[in-house]
Design a protein around this motif. Structure first.
Motif, PDB file in Angstrom:
ATOM      1  N   VAL A 218       0.820  -1.440  -0.199  1.00 39.56           N
ATOM      2  CA  VAL A 218       0.146  -0.011  -0.059  1.00 39.56           C
ATOM      3  C   VAL A 218       0.979   1.302  -0.222  1.00 39.56           C
ATOM      4  CG1 VAL A 218      -1.783   1.329   1.154  1.00 39.56           C
ATOM      5  CG2 VAL A 218      -1.723  -1.338   1.262  1.00 39.56           C
ATOM      6  N   ALA A 219       0.935   1.739  -1.158  1.00 43.79           N
ATOM      7  CA  ALA A 219       1.870   3.114  -1.116  1.00 43.79           C
ATOM      8  C   ALA A 219       1.433   4.004  -2.419  1.00 43.79           C
ATOM      9  CB  ALA A 219       3.142   2.660  -1.623  1.00 43.79           C
ATOM     10  N   MET A 220       1.561   5.312  -1.843  1.00 45.56           N
ATOM     11  CA  MET A 220       1.279   6.430  -3.104  1.00 45.56           C
ATOM     12  C   MET A 220       2.037   6.274  -4.299  1.00 45.56           C
ATOM     13  SD  MET A 220       0.332  10.103  -1.103  1.00 45.56           S
ATOM     14  CE  MET A 220      -0.246  10.733  -2.717  1.00 45.56           C
ATOM     15  N   MET A 221       1.701   6.557  -5.419  1.00 41.29           N
ATOM     16  CA  MET A 221       2.454   6.600  -6.463  1.00 41.29           C
ATOM     17  C   MET A 221       3.004   7.872  -7.028  1.00 41.29           C
ATOM     18  SD  MET A 221       0.325   3.797  -8.819  1.00 41.29           S
ATOM     19  CE  MET A 221       0.057   2.083  -8.016  1.00 41.29           C
ATOM     20  N   ARG A 222       4.109   8.303  -6.447  1.00 40.63           N
ATOM     21  CA  ARG A 222       4.850   9.702  -6.668  1.00 40.63           C
ATOM     22  C   ARG A 222       6.369   9.498  -6.894  1.00 40.63           C
ATOM     23  NH1 ARG A 222       3.281  11.212  -0.965  1.00 40.63           N
ATOM     24  NH2 ARG A 222       5.099  10.671   0.291  1.00 40.63           N
ATOM     25  N   ALA A 223       6.925  10.405  -7.375  1.00 41.96           N
ATOM     26  CA  ALA A 223       8.260  10.351  -7.679  1.00 41.96           C
ATOM     27  C   ALA A 223       9.262  10.400  -6.481  1.00 41.96           C
ATOM     28  CB  ALA A 223       8.514  11.927  -8.482  1.00 41.96           C
ATOM     29  N   GLY A 224      10.375   9.994  -6.575  1.00 41.78           N
ATOM     30  CA  GLY A 224      11.345  10.007  -5.157  1.00 41.78           C
ATOM     31  C   GLY A 224      11.276   8.534  -4.647  1.00 41.78           C
ATOM     32  N   ASP A 225      11.077   8.666  -3.058  1.00 40.52           N
ATOM     33  CA  ASP A 225      11.415   7.329  -2.562  1.00 40.52           C
ATOM     34  C   ASP A 225      10.007   6.388  -2.989  1.00 40.52           C
ATOM     35  OD1 ASP A 225      13.695   8.113  -1.241  1.00 40.52           O
ATOM     36  OD2 ASP A 225      12.742   9.497   0.239  1.00 40.52           O
ATOM     37  N   LYS A 226       9.067   6.790  -3.047  1.00 37.69           N
ATOM     38  CA  LYS A 226       7.984   5.866  -3.464  1.00 37.69           C
ATOM     39  C   LYS A 226       8.091   5.292  -4.398  1.00 37.69           C
ATOM     40  CE  LYS A 226       5.176   7.057   0.160  1.00 37.69           C
ATOM     41  NZ  LYS A 226       5.226   6.100   1.422  1.00 37.69           N
ATOM     42  N   LEU A 227       8.601   5.745  -5.642  1.00 35.07           N
ATOM     43  CA  LEU A 227       8.935   5.162  -7.128  1.00 35.07           C
ATOM     44  C   LEU A 227      10.002   4.301  -6.881  1.00 35.07           C
ATOM     45  CD1 LEU A 227       8.229   4.985  -9.996  1.00 35.07           C
ATOM     46  CD2 LEU A 227       9.425   7.170 -10.230  1.00 35.07           C
ATOM     47  N   SER A 228      11.126   5.040  -5.985  1.00 36.01           N
ATOM     48  CA  SER A 228      12.264   3.971  -5.827  1.00 36.01           C
ATOM     49  C   SER A 228      11.842   2.670  -5.272  1.00 36.01           C
ATOM     50  CB  SER A 228      13.306   4.830  -5.169  1.00 36.01           C
ATOM     51  OG  SER A 228      14.334   3.864  -4.622  1.00 36.01           O
ATOM     52  N   SER A 229      10.892   2.544  -4.300  1.00 36.99           N
ATOM     53  CA  SER A 229      10.626   1.493  -3.617  1.00 36.99           C
ATOM     54  C   SER A 229       9.715   0.643  -4.594  1.00 36.99           C
ATOM     55  CB  SER A 229       9.835   1.771  -2.454  1.00 36.99           C
ATOM     56  OG  SER A 229      10.828   2.026  -1.321  1.00 36.99           O
ATOM     57  N   TYR A 230       8.906   1.089  -5.129  1.00 33.12           N
ATOM     58  CA  TYR A 230       8.408   0.510  -6.419  1.00 33.12           C
ATOM     59  C   TYR A 230       9.004  -0.327  -7.324  1.00 33.12           C
ATOM     60  CZ  TYR A 230       3.427   1.673  -5.466  1.00 33.12           C
ATOM     61  OH  TYR A 230       2.232   2.068  -4.957  1.00 33.12           O
ATOM     62  N   ARG A 231      10.197   0.452  -7.720  1.00 33.24           N
ATOM     63  CA  ARG A 231      11.280  -0.186  -8.663  1.00 33.24           C
ATOM     64  C   ARG A 231      11.859  -1.345  -7.810  1.00 33.24           C
ATOM     65  NH1 ARG A 231      13.048   4.171 -10.310  1.00 33.24           N
ATOM     66  NH2 ARG A 231      11.877   4.237 -12.006  1.00 33.24           N
ATOM     67  N   ALA A 232      12.306  -0.951  -6.693  1.00 34.34           N
ATOM     68  CA  ALA A 232      13.118  -2.039  -5.810  1.00 34.34           C
ATOM     69  C   ALA A 232      12.344  -3.265  -5.785  1.00 34.34           C
ATOM     70  CB  ALA A 232      13.675  -1.728  -4.715  1.00 34.34           C
ATOM     71  N   LEU A 233      10.819  -3.237  -5.500  1.00 35.67           N
ATOM     72  CA  LEU A 233      10.188  -4.236  -5.423  1.00 35.67           C
ATOM     73  C   LEU A 233       9.877  -5.261  -6.762  1.00 35.67           C
ATOM     74  CD1 LEU A 233       8.089  -6.055  -3.699  1.00 35.67           C
ATOM     75  CD2 LEU A 233       6.233  -4.318  -4.228  1.00 35.67           C
ATOM     76  N   SER A 234       9.904  -4.371  -7.647  1.00 35.94           N
ATOM     77  CA  SER A 234       9.556  -5.151  -9.169  1.00 35.94           C
ATOM     78  C   SER A 234      10.733  -5.890  -9.383  1.00 35.94           C
ATOM     79  CB  SER A 234       9.372  -4.126 -10.146  1.00 35.94           C
ATOM     80  OG  SER A 234      10.211  -3.297 -10.570  1.00 35.94           O
ATOM     81  N   GLN A 235      12.323  -5.189  -9.217  1.00 33.84           N
ATOM     82  CA  GLN A 235      13.209  -5.943  -9.646  1.00 33.84           C
ATOM     83  C   GLN A 235      13.240  -7.231  -8.433  1.00 33.84           C
ATOM     84  OE1 GLN A 235      15.792  -2.810  -8.755  1.00 33.84           O
ATOM     85  NE2 GLN A 235      15.914  -1.889 -10.681  1.00 33.84           N
ATOM     86  N   ALA A 236      13.093  -7.148  -7.266  1.00 34.75           N
ATOM     87  CA  ALA A 236      13.220  -8.463  -6.390  1.00 34.75           C
ATOM     88  C   ALA A 236      12.310  -9.676  -7.039  1.00 34.75           C
ATOM     89  CB  ALA A 236      12.874  -8.019  -4.934  1.00 34.75           C
TER      90      ALA A 236
END
Length: 365
Positions: free
Chosen positions: A188-206
């Motif tokens: 559960v997380a907002m979709m915005r630039a910065g740390d949120k987007l970075s976490s989404y990217r890290a999750l997809s890579q994992a």
């Protein structure tokens, strides 16, 4: 006590949901539960993206007018006992409270104030010096993590501080029956630039490191300006694996969490992350990175697993471990739920906050 509540970054009445708005609302409820009379004293947003630039003069003028209006109201109706400022920092100083408190002899209190030394080399020196002056005025600066408290004390060792661990209202999660589906994850997380987007990217890579025959699925709750970018990060997966829910009500989020077996969110830049506490209250072990304030709300090895920051393979291994070892997952799930409900509930926080308020100089009731 009469408490004037002010949040310079985002009012608790702001229409856009966020962790910041949620915590402001939780603090108000905790104070009210302690028997205090709380009024949101101003809607002025003092956020400034850069230390200098257009808009500063208009902000100063707006703050001056707001102070004049509040002062007139206080002269007419009487002053509060406490001015409670939530989340002042270099980009959102409290331009109202310190001056008013000094003029009227009102006790000044802050919660989740922060100081960032690295910003002094980025043009914020003057504003940060003014911020520290405000914090020196405070009878107490309430910190949610020991990390934040040490940050303040490193900048000014004589600051008055107290620790109030992050908390949530667990009632909704307590009454929602848990029916976890194995291999089903949630975020559960907002979709915005910065740390949120970075976490989404890290999750997809994992997730790309998980075995192809692993029958995982992922519920994603959230929306925001980077929606298309976030969706694109997960395009390589079979579409039936990813369930996009968009923005949801708290009730619907509780239901979605009740059907998952793991909460997954790397947590880049999280001050602490109330969503982690909500997930644990729903009975979900957390898999996150050991970064920023995450360790303040997730105990690695007990209520979840925290992996080394930036180590994608370690994160994937943690996901796979808890998906395969159901006994371990269930043990962590039980501890996570107990931790959130017994130690981080609104009721326990209200008692702790009330004790802090009543211990302020000159306050006895």
């Amino acid at each position: 006590m009469k408490i004037a509540f002010y949040s310079p970054l985002k009012s608790p009445n702001h229409p856009v949901p966020s962790g910041d708005r949620l915590m402001a609302r939780l603090l108000i409820r905790a104070l009210q539960l302690g028997g205090h009379e709380v009024e949101v004293v101003s809607e002025l947003r003092s956020f400034q993206r850069e230390p200098v630039g257009e808009g500063q003069d208009s902000l100063k003028l707006a703050a001056e007018r707001e102070r004049e209006g509040i002062a007139a109201a206080w002269q007419r109706d009487g002053t509060p006992d406490v001015w409670f400022c939530y989340h002042p920092y270099y980009k959102a100083r409290d331009l109202l409270g310190p001056s008013l408190c000094q003029s009227f002899g009102v006790t000044y209190v802050t919660a989740e104030a922060s100081y960032s030394p690295k910003r002094n080399g980025m043009g914020w020196e003057t504003i940060q010096a003014e911020l520290l002056a405000d914090l020196r005025l405070a009878a107490v600066n309430i910190c949610f993590t020991e990390r934040d408290r040490q940050g303040l004390l490193n900048a000014e060792p004589l600051l008055q501080s107290a620790l109030l661990p992050p908390f949530i209202d667990t009632a909704l999660f307590e009454k929602t029956a848990s029916s976890p589906i194995r291999y089903r994850m949630a975020a559960v997380a907002m979709m915005r630039a910065g740390d949120k987007l970075s976490s989404y990217r890290a999750l997809s890579q994992a997730l790309q490191h998980l075995p192809e025959d692993c029958p995982w699925s992922l519920d994603i709750v959230g929306d925001g300006p980077e929606r298309e970018t976030v969706h694109g990060l997960f395009d390589s997966f079979d579409h039936e694996r990813i369930i996009w829910h968009g923005e949801q009500t708290p009730e619907n989020i509780a239901t979605i969490l009740s059907r998952a077996s793991l909460y997954v969110w790397p947590g880049h830049g999280e001050a602490y992350g109330l969503a982690y506490l909500e997930a644990q209250a729903a009975g979900l072990p957390v898999v996150a990175e050991k970064v920023a304030g995450v360790p303040a709300v997730v105990t690695s090895g007990k209520t979840g697993l925290l992996t080394e920051a930036g180590n994608t393979e370690a994160y994937a291994d943690a996901l796979l471990l808890l998906m395969k070892d159901e006994t371990l997952r269930l043990e962590m799930a039980a501890r996570a739920r107990h931790f959130a409900i017994a130690e981080r509930s609104l009721g326990s926080a209200s008692a702790a906050l009330d004790a802090i308020i009543k211990s302020l100089p000159g306050e006895t009731s």
